[in-house]
Write an enzyme that holds these catalytic residues in place. Structure first.
Site: not given
Length: 221
Positions: A8, A31, A33, A35, A64, A66, A135, A173
């Site tokens: 990540s 990965h 993320d 957000m 990913h 979020m 998660m 994760d």
């Protein structure tokens, strides 16, 4: 499918992303993320940055998300170059429709479950998803401790996928490290997101190999 390690970049140096991405080139996935400071209390990056990351990464990108409104945004991340797009069940209006849209764009469709969300919510639609992300920390920040009480989720999802004859990938994760990866693999997980454990290592490629070997030995036959 064998064990897959997905570093990540949340734990990478954002001022030197291309350098840090190259330092984990023996990984299976990268990965990323995303957000939005609404679905989770943190803000990272968006479409333009992910698009550029996908252009320079030697590994396929797993985005990913979020974020709120993945029904609108998830397909855009596939169009930007993500090979796999993971959206949160809790934020989606129609998870199955999102998965169909992603597959139509040639991306793998993955749904993520927060720690407080039961796996039952996806069991009736497992075939619509290529991967389920469990998660193992509360989403939003890296460096958190692994939540061992999430392990039964992997066992339940693996049993349901096998009963359905579906080749479902299971991803963990949060808090993945040498200390935890064997237990997670033994529970049925095969895709591991590791941030601090990889980017905090002196030899990142060696750490990826070590994590992969530990998980492979612990994985049920």
């Amino acid at each position: 499918m064998g064990i897959q390690i997905s570093p990540s970049i949340l734990a990478a140096d954002f001022a030197n992303l291309e350098r840090d991405i190259a330092s984990v080139a023996n990984a299976d996935w990268l990965h990323v993320d995303v957000m939005d400071a609404h679905f989770v209390p943190n803000l990272t990056l968006g479409l333009p940055v992910l698009e550029r990351i996908a252009q320079v990464s030697p590994m396929p990108v797993d985005a990913h998300l979020m974020i709120e409104d993945p029904d609108h945004w998830a397909p855009k991340y596939a169009e930007a170059g993500a090979t796999s797009v993971t959206f949160h069940y809790e934020a989606a209006k129609d998870p199955v429709a999102i998965a169909k849209d992603l597959r139509a764009l040639g991306a793998r469709a993955s749904v993520a479950l927060k720690p407080g969300t039961d796996v039952d919510v996806v069991l009736d639609h497992l075939r619509e998803f290529d991967m389920v992300l469990v998660m193992t920390v509360e989403p939003g920040f890296g460096g958190q401790s692994f939540m061992p009480e999430m392990l039964p989720k992997f066992t339940a999802l693996r049993a349901a996928a096998e009963a359905a004859g579906h080749d479902l990938w299971l991803q963990s994760d949060g808090g993945v490290s040498r200390d935890t990866i064997e237990d997670i693999a033994a529970a049925g997980c095969d895709v591991f997101v590791a941030g601090s454990a990889v980017f905090g290592a002196d030899d990142r490629e060696a750490e990826i190999s070590a994590l992969r070997d530990l998980a492979a030995r612990a994985r049920p036959a």
